[in-house]
Write a protein that holds these residues in place. Sequence first.
Motif, PDB file in Angstrom:
ATOM      1  N   ILE A  82       0.838  -1.207   0.000  1.00 20.34           N
ATOM      2  CA  ILE A  82       0.000   0.000   0.000  1.00 20.34           C
ATOM      3  C   ILE A  82       0.873   1.256   0.000  1.00 20.34           C
ATOM      4  O   ILE A  82       0.652   2.200  -0.773  1.00 20.34           O
ATOM      5  CB  ILE A  82      -0.950  -0.021   1.209  1.00 20.34           C
ATOM      6  CG1 ILE A  82      -2.025  -1.098   1.026  1.00 20.34           C
ATOM      7  CG2 ILE A  82      -1.592   1.346   1.433  1.00 20.34           C
ATOM      8  CD1 ILE A  82      -2.900  -1.317   2.255  1.00 20.34           C
ATOM      9  N   ASP A  85       2.834   1.515  -3.384  1.00 17.02           N
ATOM     10  CA  ASP A  85       1.961   1.944  -4.477  1.00 17.02           C
ATOM     11  C   ASP A  85       1.652   3.429  -4.379  1.00 17.02           C
ATOM     12  O   ASP A  85       1.574   4.135  -5.391  1.00 17.02           O
ATOM     13  CB  ASP A  85       0.656   1.149  -4.454  1.00 17.02           C
ATOM     14  CG  ASP A  85       0.829  -0.277  -4.957  1.00 17.02           C
ATOM     15  OD1 ASP A  85       1.899  -0.574  -5.526  1.00 17.02           O
ATOM     16  OD2 ASP A  85      -0.097  -1.094  -4.763  1.00 17.02           O
ATOM     17  N   TYR A  86       1.466   3.924  -3.156  1.00 17.71           N
ATOM     18  CA  TYR A  86       1.224   5.357  -2.973  1.00 17.71           C
ATOM     19  C   TYR A  86       2.459   6.153  -3.386  1.00 17.71           C
ATOM     20  O   TYR A  86       2.357   7.205  -4.036  1.00 17.71           O
ATOM     21  CB  TYR A  86       0.872   5.648  -1.517  1.00 17.71           C
ATOM     22  CG  TYR A  86       0.761   7.126  -1.210  1.00 17.71           C
ATOM     23  CD1 TYR A  86      -0.420   7.820  -1.444  1.00 17.71           C
ATOM     24  CD2 TYR A  86       1.854   7.828  -0.693  1.00 17.71           C
ATOM     25  CE1 TYR A  86      -0.522   9.180  -1.175  1.00 17.71           C
ATOM     26  CE2 TYR A  86       1.763   9.183  -0.425  1.00 17.71           C
ATOM     27  CZ  TYR A  86       0.578   9.864  -0.661  1.00 17.71           C
ATOM     28  OH  TYR A  86       0.492  11.200  -0.391  1.00 17.71           O
ATOM     29  N   GLY A  89       3.662   4.017  -7.421  1.00 19.11           N
ATOM     30  CA  GLY A  89       2.801   3.327  -8.374  1.00 19.11           C
ATOM     31  C   GLY A  89       2.145   4.285  -9.348  1.00 19.11           C
ATOM     32  O   GLY A  89       2.182   5.526  -9.176  1.00 19.11           O
ATOM     33  N   THR A  92      -4.011   7.156 -10.322  1.00 16.90           N
ATOM     34  CA  THR A  92      -5.372   6.732 -10.649  1.00 16.90           C
ATOM     35  C   THR A  92      -5.880   7.518 -11.844  1.00 16.90           C
ATOM     36  O   THR A  92      -5.210   8.428 -12.361  1.00 16.90           O
ATOM     37  CB  THR A  92      -6.308   6.961  -9.454  1.00 16.90           C
ATOM     38  OG1 THR A  92      -6.438   8.376  -9.242  1.00 16.90           O
ATOM     39  CG2 THR A  92      -5.763   6.302  -8.207  1.00 16.90           C
ATOM     40  N   LYS A  96      -4.398  10.840  -9.113  1.00 17.27           N
ATOM     41  CA  LYS A  96      -4.093  10.858  -7.688  1.00 17.27           C
ATOM     42  C   LYS A  96      -3.311   9.595  -7.345  1.00 17.27           C
ATOM     43  O   LYS A  96      -3.459   8.562  -7.999  1.00 17.27           O
ATOM     44  CB  LYS A  96      -5.377  10.914  -6.862  1.00 17.27           C
ATOM     45  CG  LYS A  96      -6.144  12.230  -7.020  1.00 17.27           C
ATOM     46  CD  LYS A  96      -7.396  12.224  -6.144  1.00 17.27           C
ATOM     47  CE  LYS A  96      -8.166  13.539  -6.277  1.00 17.27           C
ATOM     48  NZ  LYS A  96      -9.388  13.558  -5.439  1.00 17.27           N
ATOM     49  N   PRO A  97      -2.472   9.657  -6.312  1.00 15.19           N
ATOM     50  CA  PRO A  97      -1.734   8.448  -5.889  1.00 15.19           C
ATOM     51  C   PRO A  97      -2.712   7.357  -5.432  1.00 15.19           C
ATOM     52  O   PRO A  97      -3.787   7.639  -4.905  1.00 15.19           O
ATOM     53  CB  PRO A  97      -0.877   8.930  -4.722  1.00 15.19           C
ATOM     54  CG  PRO A  97      -0.839  10.408  -4.829  1.00 15.19           C
ATOM     55  CD  PRO A  97      -2.129  10.830  -5.470  1.00 15.19           C
ATOM     56  N   GLN A  98      -2.312   6.120  -5.645  1.00 13.69           N
ATOM     57  CA  GLN A  98      -3.115   5.004  -5.155  1.00 13.69           C
ATOM     58  C   GLN A  98      -3.162   5.029  -3.616  1.00 13.69           C
ATOM     59  O   GLN A  98      -2.199   5.420  -2.968  1.00 13.69           O
ATOM     60  CB  GLN A  98      -2.536   3.663  -5.625  1.00 13.69           C
ATOM     61  CG  GLN A  98      -2.578   3.448  -7.120  1.00 13.69           C
ATOM     62  CD  GLN A  98      -2.045   2.081  -7.486  1.00 13.69           C
ATOM     63  OE1 GLN A  98      -2.528   1.065  -7.000  1.00 13.69           O
ATOM     64  NE2 GLN A  98      -1.047   2.055  -8.375  1.00 13.69           N
ATOM     65  N   HIS A  99      -4.303   4.601  -3.068  1.00 17.33           N
ATOM     66  CA  HIS A  99      -4.490   4.492  -1.611  1.00 17.33           C
ATOM     67  C   HIS A  99      -4.308   5.832  -0.906  1.00 17.33           C
ATOM     68  O   HIS A  99      -3.876   5.897   0.248  1.00 17.33           O
ATOM     69  CB  HIS A  99      -3.530   3.460  -1.004  1.00 17.33           C
ATOM     70  CG  HIS A  99      -3.508   2.144  -1.720  1.00 17.33           C
ATOM     71  ND1 HIS A  99      -4.578   1.300  -1.791  1.00 17.33           N
ATOM     72  CD2 HIS A  99      -2.504   1.540  -2.436  1.00 17.33           C
ATOM     73  CE1 HIS A  99      -4.276   0.222  -2.486  1.00 17.33           C
ATOM     74  NE2 HIS A  99      -3.017   0.350  -2.912  1.00 17.33           N
ATOM     75  N   LYS A 100      -4.633   6.925  -1.599  1.00 20.88           N
ATOM     76  CA  LYS A 100      -4.441   8.273  -1.036  1.00 20.88           C
ATOM     77  C   LYS A 100      -5.183   8.431   0.291  1.00 20.88           C
ATOM     78  O   LYS A 100      -4.628   8.937   1.282  1.00 20.88           O
ATOM     79  CB  LYS A 100      -4.936   9.313  -2.038  1.00 20.88           C
ATOM     80  CG  LYS A 100      -4.806  10.775  -1.591  1.00 20.88           C
ATOM     81  CD  LYS A 100      -5.283  11.697  -2.711  1.00 20.88           C
ATOM     82  CE  LYS A 100      -5.037  13.157  -2.335  1.00 20.88           C
ATOM     83  NZ  LYS A 100      -5.855  13.596  -1.187  1.00 20.88           N
TER      84      LYS A 100
END
Length: 797
Positions: A82, A85-86, A89, A92, A96-100
Amino acid sequence: MLLDQLRAAFQEVAESPSPDERFERSAGAYYEVELRKGADAENLDKKNSGILSGAAKRDAETEKLTAVLFVPDESLPVLETILEDYRAGPLTARDKPQHKSYVEPIEGIRRARLLSFWTDNPVALPDDPQAQIWWEVWCTRGFEGEVLEVLAQLECQIADDDYRLTFPETIVVPVFARRTDIEVALFACRGITELRRGSDTPSFFMEEERENQHDWASDLAERVAWPGADAPRVCLLDTGVNRAHVLIEPALAEADLLTANPDWVPTDNQVDSHGTEMAGLALHGDLFAALQDQGERPLRHRLESVRIMPADGFPPNEPARLGTITSTAIALAEIQNPDSDRIFCMAITNEEVSGERGTSWSASVDRAAIGRMEGDDANSPRRLFFISAGNVPAVMNFADLQPFENYPIEDPAQAWNALTVGGYTQKQIIDDDGLDGYQPMAPMGELSPYSRNSLAWVQGKTPVKPEIVMEAGNRARSVNGQSLVSCPSLELLTTGSEADRLPIVNFAATSAATALASRLAARLKADHPNYWPETIRALMVHSAEWTEPMWQRLQATDSLREKQRLARCFGYGVPSYERATASATDHLALVAQQVIQPYRRKITIEDGVKTYSKGFNECHYYPLPWPKEILEQYADQDFILKVTLSYFIEPNPGRAAAIDPQKYQSFGLRFDLKRPQESEIRFRAGINAEEKLPLGLATAARPNDSGWQFGPSSISAGSIHCDQWIGSGARLASRDLICVKPVGGWWKERGNKAVLEQQARYALVVTLASPDVEIDLYTPIAAEITPKIPVEIELTN
């Protein structure tokens, strides 16, 4: 930064040595996560991966949040992914970054400490790692067993089920433990979400919530799954019961409110009556936790009430008629519901009358128990009685207390066939108004200040009384140690007789303990409807264990006589519903119900002359199918073998009975266990005079039988006998045969064959436990035996 912090925290956890060499680190760790203002700790949960949030605290100045997060080791890569990925990765669809939403509220990650779980006032957390307090251990539902197993191995005092609070996702368990014990639990198990100091007491309902008692009582009544009409009953022989109480009415039919005198009212309507208070405890137990709980409370037993104390305006009972009144009350209950199973509960004693010798009242109880009450026939039931030991006067000045042995158990609690109930206490928190600085009179796990004893009775000629102790409350002692007071915070909560004004009241002393014991027995009867009263009684005593202070006193002396004296203070300990019903893999229980004919008339013909003599008839042998290969693998490991034998005698309270217990009992039984180095042939020959040794095998004295807690000499009076043997696996492996044998009684002295050759019932419970190591004893034994323990009957001389 967060990735580095997470990995550093895990490394710190992995490299930390165990705080207790008995425990390995759990397959996971607790982390403290710092969150920015406005964040929600539950958003950290990843339940599919076992990642669960726990205690959360908000800083009053910054409004930042810190939360505990449990992460299984195998799920650590989930968090790493997580965060990675933020960090790096692909974005989106909205750039935006994943898992923001998951990552950005997090401002720091570190290893959790005990203080991370503490949500109470920081001042309430003891600095001394050895200081013992009551903790509220908040556990995730489903994980509480793992937590409690570790705390049990640490010998912490864990509150019974009745004192635990159950919420949809959490269980709160009161635990009396050291700070260092809790730190070990955090290292060794999963599931702890929060820690608080145990501070709530019954005074909360008696003071702060006094005006809202009706709402609390009604809420509990709605959560109770009430019992059916055919459920076992606790029959209260007391001052009557107020059936109008919302927590009593569904479990007490109007027709089951009876009186020994038809002119008395069945409701407890007088000063100092306590029938309704007894009813609440006998039905629900201590209401303190039940009122706060949110879960359903199943109830599998009911109540009956027979008033045996006069109503207002009537003269007091004559002491000489107490036995007759009790017998009348028993008959009334059985006539009203002839097909019901019941437990009799009587917390009324002949105050200041010591019960060393049998009286007409105590003998009436003994006679009723064995089914020989006037009017009984061959099909009459056996009856199980619980009787309070009586109470030490609640004096106000410490100087007025007499030596402990000056408070003997009161009549009729000397009845051999009844279970006499004394009191101990776990109540330690005082928060009543005006009692600042007061301390509990009795330490944790010690005898309640109310409990009486049989120290002054002649040892060897009188039964051990009380046999068990239950929670009876505590008293408070002033700073200077001179003043003593009773207070709600050190007592139990139960139903009040003035239900319309004060439905919840505080209650204490051995009356409360006796009601709790009766409730436990009724629960066991509901679980085991085919068990005899003798068997339920055996299970109660067999499940009893001494608290740590009691055990320390027993271990402080090597004198068996002194240990027997100590048993006259606290009996065999505190019984447990869980232990009484358990037959776990490391705690194997074998139960037998059997009929024996103790005596017989022998006819000898010599020179044509017929001679009659009276003697013993039979003894019973039970092979104990120990897994010898397993025991020999643990040759140096100690095992605990516990044996309890329970039966009901027919009393004969003549003058000689005070001198010789065998003149009071109709018959007696004893158990005997084959010695470690004793052959089966010699064991049988040592018990049975008619057992002949093979030619060439000389008679010899039996080996000494050491290792028992009390020893054979402790079993000299009474109709329940309990002892435990501690020894190595090597010594236990050959102790594989137990005998139940008769001893003298007045039946044996009678020439009438109908009396001499009567049959009697008994229950035998044998438990084998491996306290220090986990050994599966159940599986190999279950593979070898049938559901019933075989019994071999052998005639004696």
